[in-house]
Write an enzyme that holds these catalytic residues in place. Sequence first.
Site: not given
Length: 491
Positions: A71-72, A146, A148, A204, A208
């Site tokens: 992830d980030d 992914k 965002d 999504r 979250d």
Amino acid sequence: MVRSSSVVPAAFSLFHVAQAVSNGLAITPPMGWNNWNSLACNVSEDLLLSTSKKLIDLGLQDLGYDHVVLDDCWQTPRGDDGYVNADKEKFPRGMKHVSDELHRVGFKFGMYSSAGEMTCARFAGSLDHETKDAENFANWGVDFLKYDNCFHMGRMGTPQISFNRFKVMADALKATGRNIALSLCNWGEDYVHTWGMSIANAWRMSGDIYDSFSRPDALCACDTNNPADPFCIAPGTHCSVLFILNKVAPFADRSIPGGWSDLDMLEVGQGGMSDEEYKAHFALWAALKSPLMLGNDLRIMSPSTLSIVNNPAIIALSQDPHGRSATRVARNTSVPKDEYDIGETHIWSGKLANGDQVVILLNAANEDLEMSASLKEIFTPSGPGGSAPQVKESWEVFDLWADRMSDADAQAILNSEDQALRSEVLKKLNWYNASEVSYKEGLEKGDERLFGKKVGVVEPKGQWDVVVERHSAKVYRFRQVKGDEGDHDEL
């Protein structure tokens, strides 16, 4: 359902209304692990490679968990040449090395960026730099992105604006010549459930998740009485399991092979929910065809956590080749409420590839309840008011948690010092191995490890009655009694 149940008919699924992006990827919901929920910015080469080893050692790769997603927080500031590179302190040998090592042992490598000027952790985002970032991802051997939604510079507000912003990256990835699955993380904004499948393999549909079964939070600010409202104020974070289920219910049928509604990463094993709540969370994510991305730190996994996420009878719901989500056929809010004034029950139902039906009775009320699910309710998608032909048939009922691995056996796997010992435990248990026999093949062959334990029969026009504990779910596979099989066209 509880005796005062109010039935909410599920809409007919229209299989040919939308086609998922045609890149041949994610034909079943992706499975794997993502670091964000448990470790956030604490990322490194060692974390990814050690976690991949855990996925192998614990038998999880052989159950289908084949993505390792970073992830980030992996990147440095964008250079004068317009490219972003990996932080050398965290990834001293670079991303290509990580990718090569993961590929060598059979994993797909996932990475992260944002369709904004910055990522959510305020590192360099990809907005207006999509081509160069896509080149990086392809050169590094990335298989899954992914993508965002933070710091989007106001480029949202209508479906077309958001579609166009995310499509730039979809096109850039395609132009590299490397087939990379794209997973949108735009929190359900701008009706993504109506267009996400045109450019991405997953999208999504809410803010979250956080590690709570039902607690409302101000940071997940949609009206809790109308969570499906697409114009909610702050969909970004702290959304409970129950909130996400209510959010997705009106469009749960939009998932199709190659394009999936993403209910967010799993919280199983994080510590904020009970064992029964985690079982319900995992089973519903599987039945609703969400990607199954483990979010816990596998290096400190408990036996109870392992025995939830390694249940092949539940995973088989996710990987069922029919590729259609269960939908909610009944909801009752006239039940005891908790301290947050939250309490309701659901029935979720969905067809499976071999003519079976998944049926889930969810009790999110504040006390144990006797619930019942009638064939009339269960088969509402095939015909309301009891008109579905399946209502006139007999159904065997199989409990999909009945053969859950014991804590002792799970602990033996966790304690084993080498792969040979772990393999011996799994072999002794005759545990399912999807690397040897796919879920599709196992279901076609009737492998009993995917079907749970028979616990009863529902006669024609009958109902299934069961006591469901507070904050838990009963998860069943209904199978037609031999001789009653018919040819049904519902999706």
